[in-house]
Design a protein around this motif. Structure first.
Motif, PDB file in Angstrom:
ATOM      1  N   LEU A   1       0.830  -1.195   0.000  1.00 52.50           N
ATOM      2  CA  LEU A   1       0.000   0.000   0.000  1.00 52.50           C
ATOM      3  C   LEU A   1       0.869   1.251   0.000  1.00 52.50           C
ATOM      4  N   PRO A   2       0.311   2.409  -0.373  1.00 57.42           N
ATOM      5  CA  PRO A   2       1.084   3.662  -0.312  1.00 57.42           C
ATOM      6  C   PRO A   2       1.637   3.953   1.079  1.00 57.42           C
TER       7      PRO A   2
ATOM      8  N   ALA B   1       4.141   1.383  -6.853  1.00 56.75           N
ATOM      9  CA  ALA B   1       5.052   1.461  -5.703  1.00 56.75           C
ATOM     10  C   ALA B   1       6.452   1.863  -6.148  1.00 56.75           C
ATOM     11  N   GLU B   2       6.888   1.323  -7.291  1.00 54.90           N
ATOM     12  CA  GLU B   2       8.208   1.663  -7.810  1.00 54.90           C
ATOM     13  C   GLU B   2       8.257   3.119  -8.269  1.00 54.90           C
ATOM     14  N   ARG B   3       7.160   3.586  -8.848  1.00 54.81           N
ATOM     15  CA  ARG B   3       7.108   4.976  -9.315  1.00 54.81           C
ATOM     16  C   ARG B   3       7.111   5.959  -8.143  1.00 54.81           C
TER      17      ARG B   3
ATOM     18  N   VAL C   1       3.253  12.769  -3.134  1.00 54.17           N
ATOM     19  CA  VAL C   1       3.841  11.760  -4.017  1.00 54.17           C
ATOM     20  C   VAL C   1       2.797  10.716  -4.390  1.00 54.17           C
ATOM     21  N   VAL C   2       2.043  10.255  -3.402  1.00 50.73           N
ATOM     22  CA  VAL C   2       0.999   9.246  -3.646  1.00 50.73           C
ATOM     23  C   VAL C   2      -0.024   9.766  -4.652  1.00 50.73           C
ATOM     24  N   ILE C   3      -0.482  11.009  -4.444  1.00 54.81           N
ATOM     25  CA  ILE C   3      -1.498  11.580  -5.336  1.00 54.81           C
ATOM     26  C   ILE C   3      -0.940  11.799  -6.736  1.00 54.81           C
TER      27      ILE C   3
ATOM     28  N   ASP D   1       3.503  11.612 -12.502  1.00 55.73           N
ATOM     29  CA  ASP D   1       4.857  11.559 -11.956  1.00 55.73           C
ATOM     30  C   ASP D   1       5.928  11.851 -13.004  1.00 55.73           C
ATOM     31  N   GLU D   2       5.677  11.495 -14.267  1.00 53.22           N
ATOM     32  CA  GLU D   2       6.646  11.819 -15.314  1.00 53.22           C
ATOM     33  C   GLU D   2       6.756  13.338 -15.467  1.00 53.22           C
TER      34      GLU D   2
END
Length: 472
Positions: free
Chosen positions: A107-108, A302-304, A321-323, A330-331
């Motif tokens: 989980l996050p 999770a890796e991202r 970060v999660v959002i 994220d890119e």
């Protein structure tokens, strides 16, 4: 409730992103005219024989690898039950030899939830009950659409390790993100391509014995998952504290009245009379196939999160970060930071100001330039939000400095800002007195007055700092 512990296990059914159904060549397509995508195989007509869709196995392997499962040789079984939406009166599924065994999902929050298994099966048709409340009881007639019969499914079963409704929501959201990222399913809950059954029980805190569970069927949104579990938790506790017994049963969640209702007393596995499907051979993927499926996996959520957390200077569990990863931005965040953007402002804008239509098109270079302007004092947070909205309206591209200049945005002179603060104090002595007495909320009225006077040109943080300095 502190005397009780909630125990949750989730069963998630995900329709697979294949062009055709699991055992025939009929289209796997949502929204078509009823009973258009059917043939003798998915209608279960005598003499028809199933042929396994190779892509179904490929996607099952891919998900198994994504969930850290052991991908093993497996066989299909017939699961016998009688209902109009299953034309053969049995469902082809997997029983004691599923394709994916064991595993876990992170989980996050960093918590890991065990995965018991994931197995392949065919979906049922869809019944529509006319009259009454839309359920079979009290309906005047029923219609059946067999377009969905034979659509390929993966059923993913968690260990009973989830301990709150919030954790259940997080699990469903994370699993959905993995399914989409891996190309296994579009996981559109509103279209029924991802559905959740929640097994809920209560036990005395500290006990290692499970209580009697109830299963809530076919929850079709993350919100419904949370609400149904919260209701069922209260219901179980009220029954136990009143000295009553929990009955193992299957229940239906009614979104309208916010309650669960009995559907039927829960069947055990023996009721389904499982036996091996005689018309299908065992599934035995080669080591080369497993290696190829593993190599085809993209970076998973999770890796991202870990990848973004480093350049952003925060932890992978940070909410921004999660959002950002949830929104698949994220890119953009990484590119903006690499272009010299201020990491915390980049994440703040993505979290709060780019959750709009077209926000995903923002140019990372423009976002980076905007954050530099902010931090240098050239724009207030309010002005930056306006400039960002104009960038989005223009397709995500543009020069933040030019937009700010065209709108007349510029940093306020320090003396002018101090004068505006003094004027706000003089205009509202009551708020000032409360602020001086330690009421931090009173600062809001004073800051708001300054922002109004300066037409949003003042920096809220600078105003607050001036007020605190003036108070001494």
């Amino acid at each position: 409730m502190s005397d009780w512990e909630l125990v949750i296990g989730l069963e998630v059914h995900a329709e697979l992103a294949t062009r055709t159904k699991i055992f025939c060549a009929c289209p796997n397509q949502f929204g078509d005219e009823p009973n258009r995508n059917i043939c003798p195989v998915c209608l279960g007509l005598p003499g028809s024989l199933p042929v396994l869709n190779r892509q179904v196995v490929e996607l099952a392997i891919r998900l198994g690898e994504a969930l850290h499962c052991t991908v093993q040789n497996s066989i299909f079984h017939r699961k016998n039950y009688f209902y109009p939406d299953m034309p053969k009166d049995y469902q082809v599924s997997q029983y004691d030899q599923p394709i994916d065994l064991g595993g876990w999902l992170e989980l996050p929050s960093g918590a890991r939830i065990g995965i018991t298994r994931a197995h392949m099966e065919e979906d049922t048709g869809k019944s529509t009950h006319l009259g009454g409340d839309g359920r079979i009881h009290g309906a005047s007639a029923s219609l059946v659409d067999y377009n969905r019969a034979g659509v390929p499914l993966l059923e993913i079963v968690s260990e009973p390790e989830i301990r709150s409704a919030d954790e259940a929501r997080s699990y469903v959201s994370e699993l959905r993100a993995i399914l989409v990222a891996a190309g296994v399913s579009d996981a559109k809950m509103e279209e029924g391509s991802m559905r959740v059954d929640a097994n809920v029980s209560i036990r005395t805190r500290g006990s290692d014995t499970f209580g009697t569970r109830c299963e809530i069927k076919n929850l079709n949104s993350v919100r419904s998952v949370g609400r149904a579990i919260e209701y069922e938790e209260r219901r179980h506790i009220e029954l136990l504290e009143a000295g009553e017994r929990i009955r193992q049963e299957t229940r239906h969640w009614d979104e309208g009245d916010g309650r669960t209702h009995t559907l039927r007393v829960k069947e055990d596995a023996d009721d389904y009379r499982y036996f091996p499907e005689p018309d299908l051979v065992p599934v035995e993927p080669s080591p080369e196939w497993l290696k190829s499926a593993r190599a085809a996996l993209p970076l998973l959520p999770a890796e991202r999160r870990v990848r973004l957390a480093g350049p952003a200077g925060v932890t992978a569990t940070d909410n921004a970060v999660v959002i950002t990863v949830e929104r698949a931005m994220d890119e953009i965040a990484l590119a903006a930071i690499a272009a010299g953007g201020v990491p915390d402002r980049v994440l703040v804008h993505i979290e709060h100001n780019l959750a709009v239509e077209g926000g995903e098109n923002i140019d990372p270079q423009a976002l980076a330039a905007l954050t530099r302007l902010e931090v240098a004092g050239g724009l207030t947070a309010t002005q930056a939000k306006v400039v960002l909205a104009e960038l989005v309206a223009g397709g995500g591209h543009g020069d933040p400095a030019a937009i700010a200049a065209a709108r007349g945005f510029e940093a306020m002179d320090a003396s002018a800002l101090e004068a505006a603060v003094e004027a706000a104090i003089a205009a509202d002595p009551d708020a000032w007195a409360k602020f001086c007495a330690g009421e931090q909320k009173a600062a809001g009225a004073l800051v708001g007055a300054v922002m109004k006077t300066t037409k949003g040109q003042a920096d809220g943080k600078a105003v607050t700092a001036l007020l605190q300095r003036r108070r001494g």
